[in-house]
Design a protein around this motif. Structure first.
Motif, short mmCIF file in Angstrom:
data_model
loop_
_atom_site.label_atom_id
_atom_site.label_comp_id
_atom_site.label_asym_id
_atom_site.label_seq_id
_atom_site.Cartn_x
_atom_site.Cartn_y
_atom_site.Cartn_z
N UNK A 38 4.96 -20.64 9.74
CA UNK A 38 5.24 -21.40 10.96
C UNK A 38 6.17 -20.64 11.88
N UNK A 39 7.23 -20.10 11.28
CA UNK A 39 8.23 -19.35 12.04
C UNK A 39 8.79 -18.24 11.16
N UNK A 40 8.92 -17.06 11.73
CA UNK A 40 9.43 -15.93 10.97
C UNK A 40 10.65 -15.36 11.70
N UNK A 41 11.77 -15.29 11.00
CA UNK A 41 13.00 -14.71 11.54
C UNK A 41 13.29 -13.41 10.79
N UNK A 42 13.22 -12.32 11.49
CA UNK A 42 13.46 -11.01 10.88
C UNK A 42 14.88 -10.57 11.19
N UNK A 43 15.70 -10.41 10.14
CA UNK A 43 17.07 -9.94 10.31
C UNK A 43 17.10 -8.44 10.06
N UNK A 44 17.36 -7.70 11.12
CA UNK A 44 17.29 -6.24 11.11
C UNK A 44 18.67 -5.65 11.31
N UNK A 45 19.23 -5.11 10.23
CA UNK A 45 20.52 -4.45 10.35
C UNK A 45 20.40 -3.13 11.08
N UNK A 46 19.31 -2.39 10.78
CA UNK A 46 19.09 -1.08 11.39
C UNK A 46 17.64 -0.96 11.81
N UNK A 47 17.42 -0.54 13.04
CA UNK A 47 16.04 -0.30 13.50
C UNK A 47 15.45 0.90 12.77
N UNK A 48 14.15 0.87 12.57
CA UNK A 48 13.46 1.93 11.82
C UNK A 48 12.52 2.71 12.74
N UNK A 49 12.35 3.99 12.43
CA UNK A 49 11.31 4.77 13.08
C UNK A 49 9.99 4.46 12.39
N UNK A 50 9.03 3.96 13.15
CA UNK A 50 7.73 3.60 12.62
C UNK A 50 6.66 4.38 13.38
N UNK A 100 10.53 -0.12 3.97
CA UNK A 100 9.11 0.17 3.77
C UNK A 100 8.33 -1.05 3.33
N UNK A 101 8.92 -1.91 2.49
CA UNK A 101 8.19 -3.09 2.02
C UNK A 101 8.01 -4.10 3.15
N UNK A 102 9.09 -4.39 3.88
CA UNK A 102 9.02 -5.38 4.95
C UNK A 102 8.03 -4.95 6.03
N UNK A 103 7.98 -3.67 6.32
CA UNK A 103 7.05 -3.17 7.33
C UNK A 103 5.61 -3.48 6.94
N UNK A 104 5.35 -3.63 5.64
CA UNK A 104 4.00 -3.95 5.18
C UNK A 104 3.76 -5.44 5.05
N UNK A 105 4.73 -6.19 4.48
CA UNK A 105 4.43 -7.60 4.24
C UNK A 105 4.67 -8.49 5.46
N UNK A 106 5.53 -8.09 6.40
CA UNK A 106 5.75 -8.92 7.58
C UNK A 106 4.45 -9.14 8.37
N UNK A 133 5.25 4.09 8.20
CA UNK A 133 3.96 4.15 8.88
C UNK A 133 3.37 2.74 8.97
N UNK A 134 2.93 2.35 10.15
CA UNK A 134 2.27 1.05 10.30
C UNK A 134 1.63 0.95 11.67
N UNK A 135 0.45 0.36 11.70
CA UNK A 135 -0.22 0.04 12.96
C UNK A 135 -0.05 -1.43 13.34
N UNK A 186 0.85 -1.19 0.00
CA UNK A 186 0.00 0.00 0.00
C UNK A 186 0.88 1.23 0.00
N UNK A 187 0.26 2.37 -0.20
CA UNK A 187 0.99 3.63 -0.22
C UNK A 187 1.14 4.17 1.19
N UNK A 188 2.24 4.91 1.44
CA UNK A 188 2.41 5.56 2.73
C UNK A 188 2.23 7.07 2.62
N UNK A 189 1.59 7.49 1.52
CA UNK A 189 1.18 8.90 1.32
C UNK A 189 -0.34 8.90 1.21
N UNK A 190 -1.03 9.86 1.82
CA UNK A 190 -2.50 9.88 1.75
C UNK A 190 -3.02 9.83 0.31
N UNK A 191 -4.09 9.10 0.11
CA UNK A 191 -4.60 8.81 -1.24
C UNK A 191 -4.89 10.07 -2.05
#
Length: 504
Positions: A206-218, A192-198, A302-304, A66-71
Motif C-alpha cells: 500500500x505504501x513503501x517508505x525507504x529510509x536511505x542513510x547513504x545514496x548508492x551508485x546504481x 544490494x538486496x534492497x535494490x532488488x526487492x524494493x 546494477x538495476x533497471x 539475483x546475481x549482479x555478476x554475469x551468469x
C-alpha cells in the motif's frame, strides 16, 4: 527425576576422524570439497548447520533475488553451465546449480546437515583440529572455514525496534508467509538486496517508505533472457561458453582498472548520473538519490527497475538514517517519520566480523577474533599465523568490487590444493604461516590500497572494519591474484615433520 534403580541416560557423542573437515556447504565449501578430492584427499567431511546446501543462495529468497555478476562468470570453471536462462541468473537457478554440482561431483553424500560447528581448537600434541558440533565431535588434519562473509544478517541497533508491534524481518530471512498486499512497509537500508526487492514488492504494497542513510551508485543492468537457441549453441560447443566467460571476465577486469585508478572511473560515473537523470525526473528526488562519493567506493549496484520504483506514487524516500522506532512509527534522524505495520531490514551481513571467527581457536584458546582485534588478517587471504593447517576461504584482503566470487575462490582453491600436495609429499604434520610473512603481506596490501577508490572515494562501506581499516579489498587485478596464489610457497611456513616431529 528417575527412580534410583532406573538407568540414567546421557547423550553419547561419536568422534569422527577425518583428514579434512570443511565448515559450510555454500559455493566455497562445495568448491573446496571438489578440490580436495582431486588433490587425493578421500577422507573428508562437510558440516552444515542448515538442512540444505547453498549458503547465501539458500538463505536469500527475497523477491527479485539475483546475481549482479554475469551468469557465465558466476560458476565454477570446472563445472560450466550452458543452461542459464538469464544473462544475470536468479537465486533459484543459482541454488539449483550448486545442488547439481555437488551431486555431480559426489559431494552431497559427504555433507552432514543439521551439524553446527560450536568450537574448533588446534591440538598441537596430536597435530589435529578438534571440532565440537551440536551433534558429534571431529578431529581433522586440515580445517577449512568456508562459512562465507554473506551469511549472518546484520541487525541494526535501533532504539525501540524490539518493541515494534508489527512484523520485522531481515531480507535474508524473508517472511514469505507474511502478505505484503496493501501493507504499509518501511525498508531500512539501500544496499544490494534492497535494490532488488524494493522494485519487486512496490507494486503490491500500500505504501513503501525507504529510509536511505547513504545514496548508492546504481548502473543499468545489461540483463536479458537467454534464448533456447543460444543455450543450445553453448551446450553443443563448450568453446563458445569458454569464450563468453573470457569476454565477461575481460570486461569486468577493465572496469577493475578504474577501481585501482579512480580517475578512470569518470566515464562510468557519468553513466550512473545519466541513468539517474533519465529515470528520475523529479529534481528533489534526484538530489536525494545522488551519491556524494566516487563510484566504486561502495559496492557497485546494477538495476533497471530500482529508480523507476522510487518514482511511484506509493513510495516515499527518506534520505536519512533511522533514529528510533516509537510504537508503529519509524523516525528518521532528520525528524521525518512514517507509521507502518511492517519493517524490512536490508542492512547487510557480518562481513568482516564473521561469527565463525569466534569459534576457531588456537592451541591456547584464543580465537581468530582475539587475534584480529577487529581487523581480519590472513596471508594471501587464506592462512593465519597461529592457526596451523587451517584455511579461510573468501577471507580478508581478497574482496573485489568488480569481479566474481568464483574468481577469488578458485585462486584460493589452487593454493589449497598445492598446500595439501606439498604437505603430504614432504611428510609434514603441521604447517603454520610465519608471522613476519603474514605481516609483510598485510603491509603490502595496505600500501597498495591507499590509492584505490575503496580507500580514497570518500565513503563509509563494509570494506572498512571497526577500526577503520580496509580488511576486505584486494588492491590489484584478479589476474595478479591468480598468479600470486597459483603455487604454494613452503618457505613462508614453519612446519613439523612426520618423521622427526621437529620444526623445519
Amino acid at each position: 527425576m528417575p527412580h534410583q534403580d532406573e538407568p540414567t541416560t546421557s547423550v553419547v557423542r561419536e568422534t569422527h576422524h577425518v583428514e579434512a573437515l570443511i565448515i559450510g556447504s555454500g559455493l566455497s565449501g562445495i568448491g573446496a570439497a571438489v578440490t580436495l578430492r582431486n588433490a587425493g584427499v578421500r577422507d573428508l567431511a562437510v558440516i552444515e548447520k542448515a538442512d540444505d546446501l547453498g549458503g547465501t543462495w539458500r538463505d536469500n529468497t527475497y523477491p527479485g533475488c539475483a546475481c549482479d555478476v554475469p551468469s557465465a562468470l558466476y560458476s565454477y570453471s570446472f563445472a560450466p553451465n550452458p543452461e542459464w536462462t538469464r544473462a544475470f541468473a536468479g537465486q533459484p537457478e543459482i541454488r539449483a546449480y550448486l545442488r547439481d554440482t555437488a551431486a555431480r561431483y559426489g559431494i552431497t553424500p559427504l555433507i552432514r546437515f543439521g551439524t553446527e560447528a560450536i568450537r574448533a581448537q588446534w591440538d598441537p600434541g596430536a597435530a589435529r583440529w578438534r571440532v565440537e558440533t551440536n551433534r558429534d565431535h571431529y578431529t581433522a588434519r586440515f580445517l577449512i572455514a568456508a562459512a562465507g562473509p554473506w551469511h549472518e544478517p546484520r541487525l541494526p541497533d535501533i532504539p525501540g525496534l524490539a518493541d515494534f508491534p508489527g512484523e520485522v524481518f531481515h531480507s535474508s530471512r524473508w517472511r514469505h508467509d507474511h502478505d505484503l498486499t496493501g501493507a504499509r512497509v518501511a525498508v531500512i537500508g539501500t544496499g544490494a538486496s534492497a535494490v532488488q526487492f524494493v522494485p519487486a514488492i512496490q507494486p503490491r504494497v500500500g505504501r513503501l517508505h525507504l529510509f536511505q542513510r547513504t545514496a548508492q551508485w546504481v548502473l543499468p543492468k545489461p540483463d536479458h533472457y537467454v534464448p533456447h537457441a543460444e543455450r543450445r549453441l553453448l551446450r553443443r560447443f563448450p568453446a563458445a561458453q569458454r569464450a563468453l566467460r573470457n569476454a565477461e571476465y575481460g570486461a569486468l577486469e577493465t572496469l577493475g582498472l578504474g577501481f585501482r585508478h579512480p580517475s578512470l572511473l569518470r566515464a562510468v560515473q557519468k553513466l550512473g548520473s545519466l541513468h539517474l537523470r533519465a529515470t528520475v525526473k523529479d529534481p528533489r528526488l534526484r538530489r536525494a538519490l545522488t551519491p556524494d562519493y566516487t563510484l566504486g567506493c561502495k559496492r557497485l549496484l546494477l538495476s533497471n527497475s530500482y529508480y523507476p520504483a522510487l518514482t511511484r506514487p506509493n513510495v516515499s524516500v527518506h534520505a536519512t538514517a533511522v533514529e528510533a522506532v516509537r510504537g508503529s512509527r519509524v523516525v528518521g534522524a532528520d525528524g521525518s517519520g512514517a507509521d507502518v505495520d511492517t519493517i524490512i531490514l536490508g542492512t547487510g551481513f557480518h562481513i568482516l566480523d564473521m561469527p565463525i571467527a569466534g569459534r576457531v581457536l588456537d592451541s591456547d584458546g584464543a580465537s581468530l577474533d582475539d587475534h584480529w582485534k577487529g581487523s581480519p588478517d590472513a596471508y594471501l587471504g587464506t592462512t593465519v599465523s597461529g592457526f596451523p593447517n587451517a584455511f579461510v576461504l573468501l577471507g580478508p584482503h581478497l574482496g573485489t568490487g568488480h569481479s566474481s566470487a568464483y574468481m577469488v575462490l578458485e585462486a584460493q582453491l589452487d593454493y589449497l590444493a598445492g598446500a595439501v600436495r606439498h604437505f603430504r609429499a614432504a611428510g609434514w604434520t603441521s604447517m603454520d604461516v610465519r608471522p613476519e610473512v603474514q605481516a609483510a603481506f598485510s603491509a603490502e596490501v595496505r600500501q597498495a590500497l591507499s590509492t584505490t577508490v575503496y580507500n580514497t572515494g570518500g565513503c563509509s562501506s563494509y570494506y572498512l572494519d571497526v577500526n577503520g581499516r580496509n580488511s576486505f579489498s584486494w588492491p590489484w587485478s584478479t589476474g595478479r591474484m591468480r598468479r600470486r596464489l597459483a603455487e604454494f610457497d613452503p618457505e613462508a611456513y614453519t612446519a613439523t615433520s612426520e618423521n622427526s616431529n621437529r620444526l623445519l
